[in-house]
Write a protein that holds these residues in place. Structure first.
Motif, PDB file in Angstrom:
ATOM      1  N   PHE A   1       1.013  -1.740  -0.218  1.00  0.00           N
ATOM      2  CA  PHE A   1      -0.212   0.352   0.054  1.00  0.00           C
ATOM      3  C   PHE A   1       0.724   1.311   0.171  1.00  0.00           C
ATOM      4  CE2 PHE A   1      -1.723   3.256   2.595  1.00  0.00           C
ATOM      5  CZ  PHE A   1      -3.273   3.300   2.097  1.00  0.00           C
ATOM      6  N   VAL A   2       0.567   2.204  -1.037  1.00  0.00           N
ATOM      7  CA  VAL A   2       1.520   2.838  -0.763  1.00  0.00           C
ATOM      8  C   VAL A   2       0.479   4.722  -0.774  1.00  0.00           C
ATOM      9  CG1 VAL A   2       2.743   5.051  -2.768  1.00  0.00           C
ATOM     10  CG2 VAL A   2       3.229   2.444  -2.585  1.00  0.00           C
ATOM     11  N   THR A   3       0.863   5.437   0.570  1.00  0.00           N
ATOM     12  CA  THR A   3       0.209   6.390   0.404  1.00  0.00           C
ATOM     13  C   THR A   3       1.389   7.835   0.709  1.00  0.00           C
ATOM     14  OG1 THR A   3      -1.678   8.206   2.442  1.00  0.00           O
ATOM     15  CG2 THR A   3       0.097   6.143   2.993  1.00  0.00           C
TER      16      THR A   3
ATOM     17  N   LYS B   1       1.324  -5.610   6.123  1.00  0.00           N
ATOM     18  CA  LYS B   1       1.867  -5.403   4.524  1.00  0.00           C
ATOM     19  C   LYS B   1       2.754  -4.780   4.987  1.00  0.00           C
ATOM     20  CE  LYS B   1      -2.897  -7.177   4.347  1.00  0.00           C
ATOM     21  NZ  LYS B   1      -3.144  -8.323   2.987  1.00  0.00           N
ATOM     22  N   LYS B   2       2.717  -4.623   3.528  1.00  0.00           N
ATOM     23  CA  LYS B   2       3.984  -3.679   3.004  1.00  0.00           C
ATOM     24  C   LYS B   2       3.100  -1.771   2.792  1.00  0.00           C
ATOM     25  CE  LYS B   2       8.300  -2.547   0.667  1.00  0.00           C
ATOM     26  NZ  LYS B   2       8.704  -2.453  -0.620  1.00  0.00           N
ATOM     27  N   VAL B   3       3.612  -0.798   3.782  1.00  0.00           N
ATOM     28  CA  VAL B   3       3.295   0.315   3.877  1.00  0.00           C
ATOM     29  C   VAL B   3       4.642   1.744   3.463  1.00  0.00           C
ATOM     30  CG1 VAL B   3       2.063   2.325   4.633  1.00  0.00           C
ATOM     31  CG2 VAL B   3       1.350  -0.196   4.792  1.00  0.00           C
ATOM     32  N   SER B   4       4.550   2.180   2.362  1.00  0.00           N
ATOM     33  CA  SER B   4       5.297   3.330   2.060  1.00  0.00           C
ATOM     34  C   SER B   4       3.985   4.645   2.456  1.00  0.00           C
ATOM     35  CB  SER B   4       5.463   3.812   0.805  1.00  0.00           C
ATOM     36  OG  SER B   4       6.153   1.962   0.579  1.00  0.00           O
ATOM     37  N   PHE B   5       5.509   5.837   2.797  1.00  0.00           N
ATOM     38  CA  PHE B   5       4.975   6.880   2.996  1.00  0.00           C
ATOM     39  C   PHE B   5       5.414   8.163   1.557  1.00  0.00           C
ATOM     40  CE2 PHE B   5       3.497   5.066   6.598  1.00  0.00           C
ATOM     41  CZ  PHE B   5       2.345   5.193   7.414  1.00  0.00           C
ATOM     42  N   VAL B   6       5.338   8.503   1.118  1.00  0.00           N
ATOM     43  CA  VAL B   6       6.249   9.158  -0.198  1.00  0.00           C
ATOM     44  C   VAL B   6       6.074  10.395   0.525  1.00  0.00           C
ATOM     45  CG1 VAL B   6       5.858  10.214  -2.048  1.00  0.00           C
ATOM     46  CG2 VAL B   6       5.273   7.277  -1.967  1.00  0.00           C
ATOM     47  N   SER B   7       7.331  10.615   0.598  1.00  0.00           N
ATOM     48  CA  SER B   7       7.574  12.364   1.214  1.00  0.00           C
ATOM     49  C   SER B   7       6.752  13.216   0.151  1.00  0.00           C
ATOM     50  CB  SER B   7       9.428  12.960   0.939  1.00  0.00           C
ATOM     51  OG  SER B   7       9.954  12.350   0.116  1.00  0.00           O
ATOM     52  N   VAL B   8       6.790  14.792   0.802  1.00  0.00           N
ATOM     53  CA  VAL B   8       6.705  16.403   0.048  1.00  0.00           C
ATOM     54  C   VAL B   8       7.461  17.453  -0.701  1.00  0.00           C
ATOM     55  CG1 VAL B   8       4.062  15.510   0.365  1.00  0.00           C
ATOM     56  CG2 VAL B   8       5.368  16.618   1.713  1.00  0.00           C
ATOM     57  N   ASP B   9       7.527  18.031  -1.196  1.00  0.00           N
ATOM     58  CA  ASP B   9       8.884  19.123  -1.151  1.00  0.00           C
ATOM     59  C   ASP B   9       8.483  19.851  -0.276  1.00  0.00           C
ATOM     60  OD1 ASP B   9       6.418  20.450  -2.468  1.00  0.00           O
ATOM     61  OD2 ASP B   9       7.603  20.698  -4.658  1.00  0.00           O
ATOM     62  N   LYS B  10       9.121  21.197   0.241  1.00  0.00           N
ATOM     63  CA  LYS B  10       9.000  22.337   0.838  1.00  0.00           C
ATOM     64  C   LYS B  10       7.424  22.533   0.984  1.00  0.00           C
ATOM     65  CE  LYS B  10      11.528  26.225  -1.387  1.00  0.00           C
ATOM     66  NZ  LYS B  10      12.207  26.699  -1.337  1.00  0.00           N
TER      67      LYS B  10
ATOM     68  N   ARG C   1       7.135   6.789  -7.917  1.00  0.00           N
ATOM     69  CA  ARG C   1       7.166   6.274  -9.097  1.00  0.00           C
ATOM     70  C   ARG C   1       8.234   4.438  -8.095  1.00  0.00           C
ATOM     71  NH1 ARG C   1       8.588   9.783 -12.146  1.00  0.00           N
ATOM     72  NH2 ARG C   1       6.694  10.365 -13.066  1.00  0.00           N
ATOM     73  N   GLU C   2       9.093   5.260  -7.716  1.00  0.00           N
ATOM     74  CA  GLU C   2       9.969   3.870  -6.912  1.00  0.00           C
ATOM     75  C   GLU C   2       9.506   3.534  -6.140  1.00  0.00           C
ATOM     76  OE1 GLU C   2      14.098   7.067  -6.499  1.00  0.00           O
ATOM     77  OE2 GLU C   2      13.263   5.528  -4.650  1.00  0.00           O
ATOM     78  N   LYS C   3       8.045   3.855  -5.509  1.00  0.00           N
ATOM     79  CA  LYS C   3       7.171   2.819  -4.265  1.00  0.00           C
ATOM     80  C   LYS C   3       5.660   1.944  -4.794  1.00  0.00           C
ATOM     81  CE  LYS C   3      10.131   4.820  -0.848  1.00  0.00           C
ATOM     82  NZ  LYS C   3      10.410   3.061   0.363  1.00  0.00           N
ATOM     83  N   VAL C   4       5.755   2.399  -6.122  1.00  0.00           N
ATOM     84  CA  VAL C   4       4.785   1.607  -7.021  1.00  0.00           C
ATOM     85  C   VAL C   4       4.865   0.575  -7.744  1.00  0.00           C
ATOM     86  CG1 VAL C   4       2.389   1.507  -8.000  1.00  0.00           C
ATOM     87  CG2 VAL C   4       3.128   3.195  -6.765  1.00  0.00           C
TER      88      VAL C   4
END
Ligand code: PLP
Length: 383
Positions: A90-92, A112-121, A131-134
């Motif tokens: 799961f990616v969020t 489950k494997k969960v990824s929290f994608v970072s945001v910019d400033k 793209r890397e996480k999905v």
């Protein structure tokens, strides 16, 4: 009272409350009952479903009523992850509402494997990281349409393309965009989308989930056959009727309201920037729900600002309503790189349908003096 906390909740529209009170008075039938008063209640629910579907550009069979935006988020995420057990990722994002973040943490506890994608400033999602996480093991990507604290509006079209490239489904939390900006679920390309009644001048305790036809999804609540067996429990009929009316009004007024409210927001933003020194604007300038304004009033505690404004009858927020009673710094402001001090000095102003130009003038008259006085007090206490 000058209410500038419309992202937390909104005042109910008089047309909505009138519709609801008439419904409560005259229509007590159970929508599952086959005799006339039951059928009438069912018809009212279906009319509300039609209104909500129209506002989203969806078919009415794609709308499931729930008890909140929070439930819709839980339902979408858990429902898809359970329906696709062969895919366990799961990616969020790092700046989701707690309704998504805590559901993601729950999935983690389930293994489950969960990824929290970072945001910019500015709070915009890092598409390269996404793209890397999905991967081909990703069942669902859930990225909010607009953030409740800073208004950052995410590029859902790009997110959908990245997810579909790996055959992952996409959910978006549109609680802060439905009724505020125009969009169409099918053009957006998402599979699931959450909305809530009380953010659009409707009642609290009612929400909806858009589920594109054919999307694999298991129910969160088991029981009777309501909502096409996807959400059991006797319906909150008056709430649904009110939500439907609020959705209809929001859709009809969207263009006019948006133009007027964006103008008010712009006046408030420019007014604060020109009259209050040592501030930091948080969030993107352009890609934003512009009725959301988040400022750090440097060297001050936001709570002191909030309370001083409240003595003048001006109501704002120190962050998202859900973290108001916690000492923790907002995870959103932390994710966009604010220091804990900057985050603790942040105030959110959120403008809504019942605000007037007079409200903005009053805030711009009171705020500079309040900030100046508080800074004098705090620098005095440091000496
Ligand atoms: N998602 C977002 C972005 C929100 O702003 C909120 C409410 O603050 C929710 C979800 C939760 O909605 P509800 O209050 O209907 O549970």
């Amino acid at each position: 009272m000058i209410y500038l906390d419309n992202n937390a909740t909104t005042q109910i529209d008089p047309q909505v409350s009138q519709k609801m009170s008439l419904f409560l008075k005259h229509h007590f039938g159970n929508p599952s009952s086959l005799y006339p008063i039951g059928r009438e209640a069912k018809e009212s629910i279906n009319q509300a479903r039609e209104n909500i579907a129209d506002g989203l550009g969806a078919d009415r069979s794609e709308i499931i009523f729930t008890a909140s935006g929070t439930e819709s988020d839980n339902f979408a995420i858990r429902g898809v992850m359970e329906a696709l057990p062969e895919k366990d990722e799961f990616v969020t994002s790092a700046i989701e509402h707690p309704a998504v973040i805590e559901t993601a943490n729950y999935l983690k506890r389930l293994g489950k494997k969960v990824s929290f994608v970072s945001v910019d400033k500015y709070g915009m999602i890092d598409l390269d990281r996404l793209r890397e996480k999905v991967t081909s093991k990703t069942a669902l990507v859930s990225i909010m349409h607009a953030n409740n604290e800073i208004g950052a509006l995410q590029p859902i079209g790009d997110i959908v393309r990245i997810a579909k490239n790996k055959e992952a489904l996409v959910h978006t939390d549109a609680v802060q965009t439905f009724g505020k900006i125009k969009f169409d679920v099918h053009k957006l390309g998402v599979d699931l989308l959450s909305i809530s009644g009380h953010k659009i001048y409707g009642p609290k305790g009612v929400g909806a989930l858009f589920v594109k036809k054919g999307t694999p999804l298991l129910p969160l609540i088991h029981g009777g056959h309501q909502e096409g067996k996807m959400r059991a429990g006797t319906e909150n009929t008056a709430g649904i009727v009110g939500f439907g009316e609020a959705g209809k009004i929001a859709t009809e007024r969207l263009k006019k309201d948006k133009k007027r409210l964006y103008k008010l927001a712009d006046q408030l933003k420019k007014g604060i920037e020109s009259s209050v020194p040592d501030i930091k604007f948080n969030g993107p300038e352009e890609e934003r729900i512009k009725t959301t304004l988040n400022f750090s009033f440097l060297r001050l505690e936001a709570e002191a600002v909030l309370l001083a404004l409240a003595t003048k009858g001006i109501y704002v927020s120190t962050g998202s309503a859900c973290s108001e009673d916690s000492d923790e710094v907002s995870h959103v402001l932390n994710a966009i790189g604010l220091s804990p001090e900057q985050a603790r000095s942040s105030i959110r102003f959120s403008i809504g349908r019942f605000n007037t130009e007079e409200d903005i003038k009053t805030v711009l008259k009171e705020l500079p003096e309040i900030i100046d006085n508080l800074r004098k007090i705090s620098s005095g206490s440091e000496d």
